[in-house]
Design an enzyme around this catalytic site. Structure first.
Site, PDB file in Angstrom:
ATOM      1  N   ASN A  35       0.838  -1.002   0.179  1.00  0.00           N
ATOM      2  CA  ASN A  35      -0.292   0.249   0.022  1.00  0.00           C
ATOM      3  C   ASN A  35       1.176   1.396  -0.312  1.00  0.00           C
ATOM      4  OD1 ASN A  35      -2.346   0.887  -0.259  1.00  0.00           O
ATOM      5  ND2 ASN A  35      -2.530   1.911   2.507  1.00  0.00           N
ATOM      6  N   ASP A  58       7.873  -9.296   2.362  1.00  0.00           N
ATOM      7  CA  ASP A  58       6.825  -8.830   3.811  1.00  0.00           C
ATOM      8  C   ASP A  58       6.822  -9.641   5.139  1.00  0.00           C
ATOM      9  OD1 ASP A  58       4.168 -10.080   4.292  1.00  0.00           O
ATOM     10  OD2 ASP A  58       3.703  -9.935   1.534  1.00  0.00           O
ATOM     11  N   LYS A  84      -5.970  -2.016   6.769  1.00  0.00           N
ATOM     12  CA  LYS A  84      -6.254  -0.889   7.796  1.00  0.00           C
ATOM     13  C   LYS A  84      -7.349  -0.140   6.756  1.00  0.00           C
ATOM     14  CE  LYS A  84      -4.505   3.329   5.756  1.00  0.00           C
ATOM     15  NZ  LYS A  84      -4.290   5.070   5.764  1.00  0.00           N
ATOM     16  N   SER A 124      -5.017   1.603  17.543  1.00  0.00           N
ATOM     17  CA  SER A 124      -6.303   2.077  17.170  1.00  0.00           C
ATOM     18  C   SER A 124      -7.098   2.612  17.782  1.00  0.00           C
ATOM     19  CB  SER A 124      -6.867   1.787  16.171  1.00  0.00           C
ATOM     20  OG  SER A 124      -7.640   2.857  15.288  1.00  0.00           O
ATOM     21  N   TYR A 148     -11.183  -5.805  11.182  1.00  0.00           N
ATOM     22  CA  TYR A 148      -9.725  -4.986  11.542  1.00  0.00           C
ATOM     23  C   TYR A 148      -9.635  -4.357  12.844  1.00  0.00           C
ATOM     24  CZ  TYR A 148      -7.039  -0.983  11.436  1.00  0.00           C
ATOM     25  OH  TYR A 148      -6.329   0.480  11.951  1.00  0.00           O
ATOM     26  N   LYS A 152      -6.632  -5.533  15.591  1.00  0.00           N
ATOM     27  CA  LYS A 152      -6.082  -4.507  16.777  1.00  0.00           C
ATOM     28  C   LYS A 152      -5.363  -4.962  18.097  1.00  0.00           C
ATOM     29  CE  LYS A 152      -4.581  -1.972  13.557  1.00  0.00           C
ATOM     30  NZ  LYS A 152      -3.256  -1.682  13.274  1.00  0.00           N
ATOM     31  N   ASN A 198     -11.932   7.545   4.106  1.00  0.00           N
ATOM     32  CA  ASN A 198     -11.003   8.372   4.715  1.00  0.00           C
ATOM     33  C   ASN A 198     -11.784  10.032   4.758  1.00  0.00           C
ATOM     34  OD1 ASN A 198      -8.562   6.627   5.984  1.00  0.00           O
ATOM     35  ND2 ASN A 198     -10.447   6.761   7.149  1.00  0.00           N
ATOM     36  N   GLY A 293     -22.063   1.630  11.063  1.00  0.00           N
ATOM     37  CA  GLY A 293     -21.267   1.204  12.033  1.00  0.00           C
ATOM     38  C   GLY A 293     -20.374   2.343  12.426  1.00  0.00           C
ATOM     39  N   ASP A 294     -20.606   3.849  12.014  1.00  0.00           N
ATOM     40  CA  ASP A 294     -19.951   5.093  12.578  1.00  0.00           C
ATOM     41  C   ASP A 294     -20.696   5.364  13.597  1.00  0.00           C
ATOM     42  OD1 ASP A 294     -18.638   5.775  10.358  1.00  0.00           O
ATOM     43  OD2 ASP A 294     -19.633   6.771   9.366  1.00  0.00           O
TER      44      ASP A 294
HETATM   45  P1  NAD Z   1      -0.197   2.930   5.016  1.00  0.00           P
HETATM   46  O1  NAD Z   1      -0.851   1.739   4.322  1.00  0.00           O
HETATM   47  O2  NAD Z   1      -0.095   4.025   4.573  1.00  0.00           O
HETATM   48  O3  NAD Z   1       0.875   1.936   5.652  1.00  0.00           O
HETATM   49  C1  NAD Z   1       1.241   0.433   6.208  1.00  0.00           C
HETATM   50  C2  NAD Z   1       2.299   0.572   5.400  1.00  0.00           C
HETATM   51  O4  NAD Z   1       2.765  -1.390   5.938  1.00  0.00           O
HETATM   52  C3  NAD Z   1       2.623   0.455   3.853  1.00  0.00           C
HETATM   53  O5  NAD Z   1       3.550   0.274   3.481  1.00  0.00           O
HETATM   54  C4  NAD Z   1       1.971  -1.315   3.342  1.00  0.00           C
HETATM   55  O6  NAD Z   1       2.957  -1.692   2.328  1.00  0.00           O
HETATM   56  C5  NAD Z   1       3.117  -1.878   4.684  1.00  0.00           C
HETATM   57  N1  NAD Z   1       2.384  -3.300   5.020  1.00  0.00           N
HETATM   58  C6  NAD Z   1       1.044  -3.736   4.967  1.00  0.00           C
HETATM   59  N2  NAD Z   1       2.023  -4.978   5.103  1.00  0.00           N
HETATM   60  C7  NAD Z   1       2.375  -5.528   5.384  1.00  0.00           C
HETATM   61  C8  NAD Z   1       3.867  -7.063   5.324  1.00  0.00           C
HETATM   62  N3  NAD Z   1       2.360  -8.268   5.790  1.00  0.00           N
HETATM   63  N4  NAD Z   1       4.045  -6.853   5.185  1.00  0.00           N
HETATM   64  C9  NAD Z   1       5.725  -5.556   4.960  1.00  0.00           C
HETATM   65  N5  NAD Z   1       4.540  -4.668   4.227  1.00  0.00           N
HETATM   66  C10 NAD Z   1       3.331  -4.304   4.619  1.00  0.00           C
HETATM   67  O7  NAD Z   1      -1.670   2.667   6.609  1.00  0.00           O
HETATM   68  P2  NAD Z   1      -1.268   3.846   7.551  1.00  0.00           P
HETATM   69  O8  NAD Z   1      -1.781   4.997   7.940  1.00  0.00           O
HETATM   70  O9  NAD Z   1       0.362   4.547   7.631  1.00  0.00           O
HETATM   71  O10 NAD Z   1      -0.998   2.860   9.374  1.00  0.00           O
HETATM   72  C11 NAD Z   1       0.168   2.850   9.645  1.00  0.00           C
HETATM   73  C12 NAD Z   1      -0.255   2.134  10.937  1.00  0.00           C
HETATM   74  O11 NAD Z   1      -1.423   2.193  11.666  1.00  0.00           O
HETATM   75  C13 NAD Z   1      -1.407   0.623  10.368  1.00  0.00           C
HETATM   76  O12 NAD Z   1      -1.355  -0.709  11.749  1.00  0.00           O
HETATM   77  C14 NAD Z   1      -2.651   1.245  10.588  1.00  0.00           C
HETATM   78  O13 NAD Z   1      -3.905   0.792  11.300  1.00  0.00           O
HETATM   79  C15 NAD Z   1      -2.595   1.845  11.821  1.00  0.00           C
HETATM   80  N6  NAD Z   1      -3.287   2.837  11.946  1.00  0.00           N
HETATM   81  C16 NAD Z   1      -3.503   4.256  11.449  1.00  0.00           C
HETATM   82  C17 NAD Z   1      -4.769   5.027  11.302  1.00  0.00           C
HETATM   83  C18 NAD Z   1      -5.337   5.608  10.133  1.00  0.00           C
HETATM   84  O14 NAD Z   1      -5.856   6.916  10.101  1.00  0.00           O
HETATM   85  N7  NAD Z   1      -4.042   6.504   9.233  1.00  0.00           N
HETATM   86  C19 NAD Z   1      -5.744   5.493  12.459  1.00  0.00           C
HETATM   87  C20 NAD Z   1      -5.274   4.365  13.944  1.00  0.00           C
HETATM   88  C21 NAD Z   1      -4.029   2.822  12.946  1.00  0.00           C
HETATM   89  N1  UFG Z   2     -17.710  10.903   6.725  1.00  0.00           N
HETATM   90  C1  UFG Z   2     -18.202  12.375   5.430  1.00  0.00           C
HETATM   91  N2  UFG Z   2     -18.218  10.894   4.299  1.00  0.00           N
HETATM   92  C2  UFG Z   2     -16.646   9.931   3.517  1.00  0.00           C
HETATM   93  C3  UFG Z   2     -15.470  10.066   4.731  1.00  0.00           C
HETATM   94  C4  UFG Z   2     -16.474   9.999   6.392  1.00  0.00           C
HETATM   95  O1  UFG Z   2     -19.155  12.162   5.871  1.00  0.00           O
HETATM   96  O2  UFG Z   2     -16.291   9.752   2.561  1.00  0.00           O
HETATM   97  C5  UFG Z   2     -17.815  10.776   7.959  1.00  0.00           C
HETATM   98  C6  UFG Z   2     -17.978   9.740   8.885  1.00  0.00           C
HETATM   99  O3  UFG Z   2     -19.541   9.626   8.977  1.00  0.00           O
HETATM  100  C7  UFG Z   2     -17.779  10.321   9.916  1.00  0.00           C
HETATM  101  C8  UFG Z   2     -16.031  11.287  10.158  1.00  0.00           C
HETATM  102  O4  UFG Z   2     -16.853  11.852   8.113  1.00  0.00           O
HETATM  103  O5  UFG Z   2     -17.902  11.204  10.616  1.00  0.00           O
HETATM  104  C9  UFG Z   2     -14.852  10.743  10.023  1.00  0.00           C
HETATM  105  O6  UFG Z   2     -14.548   9.641   9.223  1.00  0.00           O
HETATM  106  P1  UFG Z   2     -13.354   8.631   8.887  1.00  0.00           P
HETATM  107  O7  UFG Z   2     -13.886   7.316   8.010  1.00  0.00           O
HETATM  108  O8  UFG Z   2     -12.412   9.814   8.292  1.00  0.00           O
HETATM  109  O9  UFG Z   2     -13.156   7.895  10.043  1.00  0.00           O
HETATM  110  P2  UFG Z   2     -13.653   6.827  10.897  1.00  0.00           P
HETATM  111  O10 UFG Z   2     -13.496   7.716  12.252  1.00  0.00           O
HETATM  112  O11 UFG Z   2     -14.397   6.563  10.911  1.00  0.00           O
HETATM  113  O12 UFG Z   2     -12.551   5.530  11.129  1.00  0.00           O
HETATM  114  C10 UFG Z   2     -10.533   5.733  11.006  1.00  0.00           C
HETATM  115  C11 UFG Z   2     -10.636   4.570  10.649  1.00  0.00           C
HETATM  116  C12 UFG Z   2     -10.479   3.802  11.325  1.00  0.00           C
HETATM  117  C13 UFG Z   2      -9.878   3.768  12.222  1.00  0.00           C
HETATM  118  C14 UFG Z   2     -11.080   5.058  13.197  1.00  0.00           C
HETATM  119  C15 UFG Z   2     -10.390   5.270  14.904  1.00  0.00           C
HETATM  120  O13 UFG Z   2     -11.062   4.982   8.704  1.00  0.00           O
HETATM  121  O14 UFG Z   2      -9.986   3.315  10.404  1.00  0.00           O
HETATM  122  O15 UFG Z   2     -10.601   6.455  12.059  1.00  0.00           O
HETATM  123  O16 UFG Z   2      -8.721   5.337  14.711  1.00  0.00           O
HETATM  124  F1  UFG Z   2     -10.261   3.085  13.351  1.00  0.00           F
END
Ligand code: NAD
Ligand code: UFG
Length: 360
Positions: A35, A58, A84, A124, A148, A152, A198, A293-294
């Site tokens: 990703n 990997d 994610k 998360s 997902y 976590k 998001n 689910g929101d």
């Molecule tokens: P991202 O997808 O940009 O980064 C994840 C990275 O992990 C990518 O570079 C992907 O290629 C790599 N990866 C995935 N599976 C792998 C594997 N099996 N082996 C090696 N590499 C692998 O995501 P991000 O937004 O930077 O998120 C990073 C971490 O934070 C994730 O664990 C995610 O669940 C957690 N997190 C993210 C958010 C968010 O909203 N971005 C919120 C809460 C938690």
């Molecule tokens: N929303 C919209 N329109 C869109 C996308 C989102 O109205 O196109 C709203 C959602 O209903 C929510 C808010 O914008 O009220 C934020 O939504 P996001 O999808 O950006 O974020 P979430 O809080 O739903 O979820 C994110 C990550 C999850 C993580 C969670 C808590 O996607 O993986 O934050 O860390 F679990």
């Protein structure tokens, strides 16, 4: 310190790698680029003027992972690698359990084998499930509402049991709220594949003209303007939280949990308004049904991180949007597509280090 960053080419990982380099750490990255693109690390190296030892590996390839750790001999690991996308996890749960849970298991075994037992884990706020007891504290009961989130939760529990079984482990479970924004250079940022899941990246794509309108998922929640409220946190503040956790673990044993959030909530309409104002572009939107689910509201009680780590999110919504917009306008298509062939360690080094050589 020699720090291994899994998933270091991803959104949060790349910003954290940059700060680790700037703080003088010796950084290695393991990423399968499922990703992400090595281009993010090439840019990080260009910004820092220091190199990152990178492996396209990997986490599910246990023997290869073991070899990489044996050659790096890390003193600590920051573990971002994971899948994610909530919706995809509902459609393909086994893919998520395998990649996230089994991948973490492989990593922990490989760490143990090289006597590295210091880990910062990307958890998360999703582990708070549908809790309505706001603000969310580290002590708020955990639950999961989708596969997902359950990965976590399982990983947090696995780390707790591991720490109980062997006191040499030092673990930080960092519960992120909603990471947004980008580095102020506009060179690295979030590069979602396909339609963004998001809100903030979706709004950015509407502002740049790639998508016609934002769908606002419900305006009948019990919030000030009826739309969902979230605790958006700038990715640079989030990255700083990882460095603070790493520092803490170098002095303190055991497992620790910290929320990384600002403590303040913004609504969907707040985000849309800020984006339209700062970008100077129209951001049309339409109210649609709630997304299943929101929750109505989610925001952190961020005090524990401030007291223990001396860390506090400093950047507000304006700066998050400004930085996001700079990244989006400079990179409307995200990172350029690269040759999909896997690169070996030397090829990656050449590609990534090339950026420093280009500039010298
Ligand atoms: P991202 O997808 O940009 O980064 C994840 C990275 O992990 C990518 O570079 C992907 O290629 C790599 N990866 C995935 N599976 C792998 C594997 N099996 N082996 C090696 N590499 C692998 O995501 P991000 O937004 O930077 O998120 C990073 C971490 O934070 C994730 O664990 C995610 O669940 C957690 N997190 C993210 C958010 C968010 O909203 N971005 C919120 C809460 C938690
Ligand atoms: N929303 C919209 N329109 C869109 C996308 C989102 O109205 O196109 C709203 C959602 O209903 C929510 C808010 O914008 O009220 C934020 O939504 P996001 O999808 O950006 O974020 P979430 O809080 O739903 O979820 C994110 C990550 C999850 C993580 C969670 C808590 O996607 O993986 O934050 O860390 F679990």
């Amino acid at each position: 310190m020699r720090v291994l960053v899994t998933g270091g080419a991803g959104y949060i990982g790349s910003h954290t790698v940059l700060q680790l380099l700037e703080a003088g750490h010796q950084v290695s990255v393991v990423d399968n680029f499922s990703n992400s693109s090595p281009e993010s690390l090439r840019r990080v190296v260009g910004l820092a003027g220091r190199n990152v030892d990178t492996y396209q590996t990997d986490l599910l390839d246990r023997p290869a992972l073991g070899e990489v750790l044996a050659s790096i001999e890390p003193e600590a690991v920051i573990h971002f690698a994971g899948l994610k996308a909530v919706g995809e996890s509902v459609a393909q749960p086994l893919k998520y359990y395998k990649n996230n849970v089994a991948g973490t298991l492989n990593l922990l075994e490989a760490m143990d084998a090289v006597d590295c037992r210091t880990l910062v884990f990307s958890s998360s706020a999703t582990v708070y499930g549908e809790s309505v007891d706001l603000p969310l504290r580290e002590s708020t009961p955990r639950s999961a509402t989708n596969p997902y989130g359950r990965t976590k939760l399982h990983i947090e529990e696995m780390l707790e049991e591991l720490s109980v079984s062997d006191s040499r482990w030092r673990v930080a479970n960092l519960r992120y709220f909603n990471p947004v924004g980008a580095h102020e250079s506009g060179q690295i940022g979030e590069d979602p594949q396909g339609i963004p899941n998001n809100l903030m990246p979706f709004v950015a794509q509407v502002a740049i003209g790639k998508r016609p309108e934002v769908q606002v998922f419900g305006n009948d929640y019990a919030t000030a303007d009826g739309t969902g409220v979230r605790d958006y946190i700038h990715v640079l503040d989030l990255a700083e939280g990882h460095l603070a956790a790493l520092d803490y673990l170098s002095n303190t044993e055991g497992l620790h949990v910290w929320n990384l959030g600002t403590g303040a909530g913004s609504s969907v309409l707040d985000v849309i308004d800020a984006f339209a104002r700062i970008s100077g572009r129209p951001v049309p939107y339409r109210i649609t049904d709630r997304r299943p689910g929101d929750v109505a509201e989610s925001y952190a009680h961020p005090e524990k991180a401030r007291l223990d780590l001396g860390w506090k999110a400093e950047r507000g919504l304006e700066q998050m949007v400004e930085d996001m917009w700079r990244w989006q306008s400079k990179n409307p298509e995200g990172f350029p597509e690269l040759n999909p062939e896997p690169l070996n360690h030397e090829q990656l080094a050449k590609f990534i280090q090339g950026r420093v050589d280009d500039q010298s």
